[in-house]
Design a protein around this motif. Structure first.
Motif, PDB file in Angstrom:
ATOM      1  N   ALA A   6     -64.363 -12.878 -42.851  1.00 45.74           N
ATOM      2  CA  ALA A   6     -64.003 -11.603 -42.212  1.00 45.74           C
ATOM      3  C   ALA A   6     -64.426 -11.604 -40.744  1.00 45.74           C
ATOM      4  N   SER A  29     -62.161 -13.928 -38.816  1.00 44.95           N
ATOM      5  CA  SER A  29     -60.757 -13.504 -38.756  1.00 44.95           C
ATOM      6  C   SER A  29     -60.555 -12.195 -38.003  1.00 44.95           C
ATOM      7  N   ASN A  83     -56.655 -12.086 -37.621  1.00 46.60           N
ATOM      8  CA  ASN A  83     -55.771 -11.789 -38.755  1.00 46.60           C
ATOM      9  C   ASN A  83     -55.565 -10.283 -38.823  1.00 46.60           C
ATOM     10  N   GLU A 139     -54.484  -8.208 -41.148  1.00 45.33           N
ATOM     11  CA  GLU A 139     -54.934  -7.501 -42.360  1.00 45.33           C
ATOM     12  C   GLU A 139     -56.448  -7.352 -42.368  1.00 45.33           C
ATOM     13  N   ILE A 140     -57.168  -8.390 -41.947  1.00 44.99           N
ATOM     14  CA  ILE A 140     -58.636  -8.323 -41.888  1.00 44.99           C
ATOM     15  C   ILE A 140     -59.051  -7.319 -40.806  1.00 44.99           C
ATOM     16  N   MET A 167     -58.602  -3.931 -42.079  1.00 37.90           N
ATOM     17  CA  MET A 167     -59.624  -3.662 -43.082  1.00 37.90           C
ATOM     18  C   MET A 167     -60.926  -3.234 -42.402  1.00 37.90           C
ATOM     19  N   LEU A 183     -59.016 -13.539 -51.841  1.00 41.78           N
ATOM     20  CA  LEU A 183     -58.926 -12.749 -50.607  1.00 41.78           C
ATOM     21  C   LEU A 183     -57.558 -12.073 -50.495  1.00 41.78           C
ATOM     22  N   THR A 184     -56.533 -12.803 -50.925  1.00 39.14           N
ATOM     23  CA  THR A 184     -55.173 -12.243 -50.888  1.00 39.14           C
ATOM     24  C   THR A 184     -55.090 -10.976 -51.728  1.00 39.14           C
ATOM     25  N   LYS A 212     -57.060  -8.152 -49.977  1.00 37.02           N
ATOM     26  CA  LYS A 212     -56.297  -7.615 -48.833  1.00 37.02           C
ATOM     27  C   LYS A 212     -55.213  -6.654 -49.308  1.00 37.02           C
ATOM     28  N   THR A 213     -54.478  -7.072 -50.343  1.00 35.43           N
ATOM     29  CA  THR A 213     -53.382  -6.259 -50.882  1.00 35.43           C
ATOM     30  C   THR A 213     -53.886  -4.896 -51.345  1.00 35.43           C
ATOM     31  N   THR A 235     -56.828  -3.417 -50.663  1.00 41.55           N
ATOM     32  CA  THR A 235     -57.454  -2.652 -49.577  1.00 41.55           C
ATOM     33  C   THR A 235     -56.399  -1.980 -48.696  1.00 41.55           C
ATOM     34  N   HIS A 236     -55.317  -2.713 -48.417  1.00 38.65           N
ATOM     35  CA  HIS A 236     -54.224  -2.151 -47.616  1.00 38.65           C
ATOM     36  C   HIS A 236     -53.679  -0.883 -48.283  1.00 38.65           C
TER      37      HIS A 236
END
Ligand SMILES: Nc1ncc(C[C@H](C[SeH])C(=O)O)cc1Cl
Ligand SMILES: [Zn+2]
Ligand SMILES: [Zn+2]
Ligand SMILES: [Zn+2]
Length: 305
Positions: A82, A85, A89, A91-92, A95, A291-292, A295-296, A298-299
């Motif tokens: 995190a 990134s 990144n 998405e990170i 987040m 992590l994928t 991320k999904t 959390t989004h």
């Protein structure tokens, strides 16, 4: 390989917590939430972005069960990833800019040490009670959620011993106290286990469906489908009771009933070939795929809370 592709004993994890916090004081803060039965410190890392102060929080705990070494390895990997990134990144970055992320790398500190020094397959903590002829309580049966009904044991010698009473274990009471204090801002709960490759959500203590069952199932399906598509790995998903087994006193069910409506247990790799003895070279691929999923989920939580 690198530090993040090896398993580490507790002392090295404590040193890492210290080191990474001093290297990134703008993004990391160490919080002492309590201590284990044998008086080891329980450190939480508070991870935040460098922008505004977010109004939501999420929680990730690792190492509830000491033999599940891939779990603390994930928490450590997640924090460094995190930080690396952030601002790279999207998405990170989203987040960290929208969530305070609380990470507890090793909840069962005493049991974890015991797996390194004495018995690799130890699961419980190392608490002792007058009159009990066996050691250890299953921390994931000690939460106040259907406590010690079917799927847990009152026998101190069982691996699913629920303890003398709910939150009897200092590790559990420390986490429960912290989450109760944060319950208004805490929107998302993850507890990381192994093995089985599953994404579980409430309930495990009953066959009743959670009120937002459809939303959780759709979210879990989206997350596991992403893993399948990008990494070819298969993760199953569903309520704990029907997907793994009926079991009470778990942290995810307790967090859910506290009011954290997005609550998940992630069972990491594998499905039995290595089991709890997952080789270190599989740490990285396991962390990437999970992590994928995080991320999904959390989004979705950021968009819906
Ligand atoms: N609420 C829960 N959620 C997940 C599980 C499965 C883990 C897998 Se190691 C356990 O048995 O403690 C168990 C419970 Cl009680
Ligand atoms: Zn476990
Ligand atoms: Zn497990
Ligand atoms: Zn979206």
């Amino acid at each position: 390989g690198s530090f993040y592709e090896q398993y580490h004993p507790l002392e090295e994890i404590y040193s890492w917590i210290n080191k990474i916090s001093h290297e990134h004081p703008d993004m990391l803060e160490i919080i002492l939430i309590g201590s284990s039965f044998e008086k080891r410190p329980l450190y939480v890392l508070k991870l935040t972005g460098r922008r505004n102060s977010p109004r939501r929080a999420m929680w990730i705990d690792c190492g509830i069960h000491s033999r599940e070494w891939i779990s603390p390895a994930f928490c450590i990997w997640f924090v460094q990833n995190a930080i690396d990134s952030y601002n790279k990144n999207p998405e990170i970055t989203q987040m960290l800019d929208n969530m305070e992320i609380y990470v507890l790398p090793v909840m069962n500190a005493d049991g974890y040490v015991y797996t390194w020094t004495t018995r690799r397959m130890w699961r419980k903590n190392r608490s002792r009670y007058e009159g009990n002829n066996c050691v250890g309580t299953d921390l994931n049966r000690n939460f106040d959620a259907g406590w010690c009904t079917k799927g847990a044991s009152h026998d101190p010698c069982d691996n699913t011993y629920c303890g003398p009473y709910p939150e009897s274990e200092p590790e559990v009471s420390a986490v429960a106290k912290f989450l109760r204090e944060k319950k208004d801002s805490m929107k998302l709960y993850f507890t990381i286990h192994s093995y089985g490759q599953m994404l579980l959500f409430p309930y495990s203590y009953s066959y009743n469906q959670a009120p937002n069952h459809d939303e959780l199932q759709n979210l879990a399906n989206e997350a596991t489908q992403k893993i399948r598509r990008y990494y070819r790995t298969r993760y199953s998903s569903g309520p704990g009771a029907t997907t793994i087994y009926l079991a009470p006193g778990g942290s995810d069910d307790w967090a859910y009933d506290l009011g954290i409506k997005y609550s998940f247990t992630i069972e990491l790799r594998d499905t039995g070939r290595y089991g709890f003895l997952l080789p270190p070279q599989l740490i990285q691929p396991t962390c990437l795929e999970v992590l994928t999923a995080i991320k999904t989920i959390t989004h979705h939580v950021i968009e819906n809370t």
